[in-house]
Design a protein around this motif. Structure first.
Motif: not given
Lengths: 723, 180
Positions: B107-114, B123-126
């Protein structure tokens, strides 16, 4: 985190649980070791609480009394004072002009509790002066109550839920326990593990059929023929308990004459079941040292429901499976408090505690207690009579509490016409429902989780539930609202709490008298009859094989099988049977607002169809289809499955877009007036443009939700100066 | 031995309580109100056919095809189970194809960084998505604890030994009956 003890508001199993509360909000549910659930909960029990928090996923909670001064006007929020005065004035005018029998009320078999139901029937009888009060048992286990009262003398489950796992044979008839009562399903699984034989009579391959020793997939609409054939075998093969029949039953000769012609071979032609399978079922049932019959809507939602109930009780009488532990007859109640609303006399025939309105001594007792000169002795209207009575001008006003007939009654076109024909409609609820959209006045009540009281589980057990959170908005407890209305109509009524109401009612009902709040403290459960303060109540009925009938004997009853009332033809060649699914409940105003449950299943819901029927119609699994009957047409999603028998399709009744009750027929049992939800002639059609169909569902759904939401938010914006 | 959750089809009633409990146990505390159809990805799945209703989930194989197929060593044996080191997952789906039970998914989940108080999208992280036995949950696998018919059990070495002992006893009994 706070924990507040409650009884689950879904189904009649009566599972005890804790509501977990943080910052005034319910955030979870955990099972308790209650008598009927013993530490288990099901899908809805665990994840069906967030509707309390007004998630607005399907429809908003009601926050203010709302009034519509004419049918074409929008709702406006009004003060409680104005709402109550308005209702009292309108009901008073209608009563004066058309008489008390022009008004009807409903109790609620759902989260409100027994005390409210008691107060509602008291209001109806003592203040309005009519017996026109009913509840949704009418569309559910009404035939079980009517049938068992005649044959055994008591309309409820004869034995308790925990006993099911100790029986040696379970005959499951028209009862999908896995979807209706998952925690009771565990009892059946455990019975099987302990060596019980399981027999399942159901046209569909329901979950219980998978684990059955014998599955009888009878033709839809052939129940009476099968039950008569069962009796025929028990008698002709000498499998019945002759001594028991001689000592504890009556009517055997007449009974024997009627079932004589229902040989297994004769029944084979009607039921579609091999004669030897029918024989085998009764050989298993009769051989078991203890046997329990459980049934559900597959028995009662027919034009011949009462007869089949009587017939099933006859099997228990023939084999002596009554009056002791681990046996009996079990009409397992669907809604959490439908047993309770019947117990509380929210029935047109009975006062609380199953005391007949036709009995002058009983009427005098209640009249004296309630401080009125007399009470009506005429049996009131049934819920299913309402559309017809309204259209013919006999019924002018209706006060609907905690029910959504515009979703759950059969043939919804007729229901809508009925509501439109009435002069004044009050809806008292926690949510904006389809029925509330027909109301002139909406009275907002507190929800389960926001009030306390007593529920009756399906096995007659009274159990207390407590309040977990404070209600938000300008809402009141159901029983407070009714009391205010009674007072405004010139009958001063005031209670400080539910215990006061409970103590009043148990004082008037000998069979409930010993069931005090103290005994129900914590996990305490008191199964009625409980006549004395030192009695723990009655786990099973008919001890000593004394039946609650004149003479004390059980009645053996049989009658001829009648075919279902709707007719199949080339235009409508399939049978539609309405059913339940585990993740949603009743009209769905509660579960439709629970995130987890909506995640698992949403509009327009499914129509399940056999692969052979689907192929012939060019329908593939998961495609949207039209389903139409002589009465309406709705969109639904095909679920193509071998578990559904050929020639029939099944829809669950809680969908608001894919609403199967647009299709069902208003044909009722002559005695219980319960509709034949299980048999409507329909046509299923493929839709070529699936993209259009998916959009259509989304648009209709958005329109419906938007309308419900606007009714509430629009009224709040127009809130007058008092707010 | 790796532990695993086993489902008994003769007890399953197809209610999907396990699926919701699984999704919630992995919702990072969002609670039921965080559940929605698009993001509902339980690691246990109820399967209903004409004759069977049962849940299927990772077997935590001893010689796991998913572990063997991973080019980046993202799937490892840990705490008597097969676990995914998500930061190493490439989303190549080798493991999905390798799993004979169909219980591995990517699955892919939204990838974020603070950064400086702001949330930046990367973008997305698998993620290789499968049963992790709720290893961080004190009371064990969530699905097992909610199953209303006790169709699910956690099989560890002791439970397995007990099952084997009972089976051997039954076999011996049956052998004796045949001999008699």
């Amino acid at each position: 985190m706070e924990k507040h003890m409650a009884v689950c508001p879904y189904c009649g199993t009566g599972c005890k649980l804790n509501l977990l509360v943080e910052g005034g909000k319910v955030v979870g549910a955990e099972p308790l070791n209650g008598v009927t659930n013993e530490g288990e909960l099901c899908l809805k029990g665990y994840f069906g609480y967030d509707f309390i928090n007004d998630t607005k996923i399907l429809t908003p909670r009601l926050r203010n009394p709302m009034l519509r001064r004419s049918r074409d006007a929008a709702f406006e929020a009004v003060s409680w004072d104005e709402a109550i005065q308005y209702a009292a004035k309108k009901l008073g005018e209608i009563k004066a002009k058309y008489g008390p029998d022009s008004i009807m009320t409903t109790g609620s078999s759902r989260g409100t509790g027994n005390e409210t139901n008691y107060v509602m029937q008291k209001f109806t009888r003592a203040v309005l002066g009519t017996n026109n009060v009913d509840n949704c048992a009418r569309v559910c286990h009404g035939p079980s109550v009517a049938g068992l009262q005649v044959t055994l003398g008591n309309g409820a489950m004869s034995n308790s839920i925990p006993e099911i796992e100790n029986t040696k044979c379970v005959l499951v008839f028209g009862y999908n326990v896995a979807d209706s009562h998952p925690v009771i399903a565990k009892r059946i699984i455990r019975a099987k593990e302990r060596g019980a034989k399981i027999i399942v009579c159901d046209p569909r391959k329901i979950e219980t059929a998978r684990l059955a020793d014998l599955w009888l997939p009878l033709n839809n609409g052939s129940n009476m023929a099968l039950v008569n054939a069962f009796a025929n075998i028990l008698i002709n093969e000498g499998l019945y308990d002759k001594e028991y029949v001689a000592n504890h039953t009556e009517g055997f000769d007449e009974y024997r004459k009627i079932v004589e012609k229902y040989t297994p071979e004769y029944a084979e032609a009607i039921t579609g079941l091999p004669a030897d399978d029918i024989r085998e079922a009764m050989r298993i049932y009769a051989a078991a040292p203890s046997a329990t019959i459980l049934w559900g809507m597959g028995v009662t939602q027919w034009g011949q429901g009462v007869d089949v109930v009587k017939g099933l009780s006859g099997l228990a009488l023939l084999t002596g499976n009554l009056g002791r532990p681990n046996v009996g007859v079990g009409p397992v109640r669907g809604q959490n408090n439908v047993q309770g609303s019947c117990d509380m006399g929210v029935l047109p025939t009975e006062f609380p505690g199953y005391q007949k309105v036709t009995d002058p001594e009983i009427r005098d007792k209640f009249a004296k207690a309630w401080g009125v000169p007399s009470l009506p002795g005429e049996i009131g209207y049934r819920l299913t009579d309402v559309p017809h009575l309204a259209e013919t001008g006999k019924l002018k006003a209706m006060y609907v509490m905690g029910e959504d007939p515009a979703q759950t009654e059969p043939d919804l076109t007729q229901v809508r016409k009925g509501f439109e024909a009435m002069e004044f409609v009050i809806v008292q609820d926690i949510f904006m429902t389809k029925t509330a959209m027909f109301a002139d006045l909406i009275l907002p009540a507190t929800s389960w989780g926001e009030h306390e009281g007593v529920f009756s589980a399906a096995d007659r057990s009274f159990q207390r539930f407590t309040k977990a959170v404070d209600a938000k908005g300008d809402v009141k407890h159901d029983w407070e609202i009714i009391s205010l209305l009674a007072t405004a109509m010139g009958y001063p009524m005031h209670y400080n709490n539910t215990k006061e109401i409970w103590d009043e009612l148990r004082g008037l009902c000998p069979i409930f008298y010993g069931a005090t709040y103290e005994k129900m403290e914590g996990l305490g459960a008191v199964p009625w009859p409980c006549r004395d303060l030192d009695s723990p109540g009655s786990k099973y009925l008919y001890e000593g094989n004394v039946f609650q009938r004149p003479g004390g004997k059980g009645l053996l009853f049989a009658t001829e099988w009648r075919p279902p009332q709707d007719k199949l033809n080339d235009e409508f060649p399939l049978i539609l049977c309405t059913v339940r699914e585990v993740g949603h409940y009743s009209c769905r105003s509660m579960t439709g607002n629970c995130a987890a449950l909506q995640t698992l299943a949403d509009e327009p819901g499914y129509v399940t169809i056999n692969p052979k029927d689907a192929k012939a119609l060019g329908i593939r699994d998961q495609e949207l289809v039209w389903v139409s009957s002589r009465r309406g047409k709705v969109i639904s999603r095909a679920s193509v499955t071998d578990r559904t028998n050929k020639g029939a399709v099944y829809m669950t009744y809680q969908w608001w877009i894919g609403a199967c009750n647009e299709l069902t027929i208003h044909a009722v049992d002559p005695i219980a007036k319960t509709p034949e939800y299980k048999y409507a002639a329909v046509r299923v059609e493929a839709i070529a443009d699936q993209v259009w169909a998916e959009n259509y569902v989304q648009q209709e759904y958005a329109k419906l939700k938007g309308g419900l939401s606007k009714a509430v938010t629009g009224a709040a914006k127009k809130a007058p100066a008092y707010a | 031995m790796n532990r695993f959750v086993t489902a008994n089809p003769s007890k399953c009633i197809g209610c999907r309580t396990c699926e919701v409990a699984c999704a919630l146990a992995h919702s990072k505390g969002a609670g039921v109100e965080g559940l929605a159809p698009d993001s509902f990805k339980p690691r246990i799945r109820m399967v209903k056919t004409a004759d069977v209703s049962t849940a299927v989930m990772c077997h935590h194989c001893e010689d796991a095809p998913c572990v063997n197929s991973c080019p980046n060593n993202a799937i490892v044996y840990r705490q008597h189970s097969v676990q995914v080191e998500q930061e190493r997952c490439l989303g190549c789906k080798n493991c999905v194809l390798a799993c004979p039970f169909g219980v591995m998914d990517v699955v892919t989940v939204p990838a974020v960084r603070q950064f400086a108080g702001m949330t930046l999208s990367l973008g997305v992280k698998a993620q290789a998505h499968k049963c992790d036995l709720c290893v961080d949950r004190e009371s064990g696998p969530a699905c097992v604890s909610v199953c209303p018919t006790s169709a699910l059990t956690l099989m560890d070495r002791d439970a397995m030994d007990e099952t084997l002992r009972r089976r051997r006893e039954r076999a011996a009994q049956e052998a004796a009956e045949v001999a008699a």
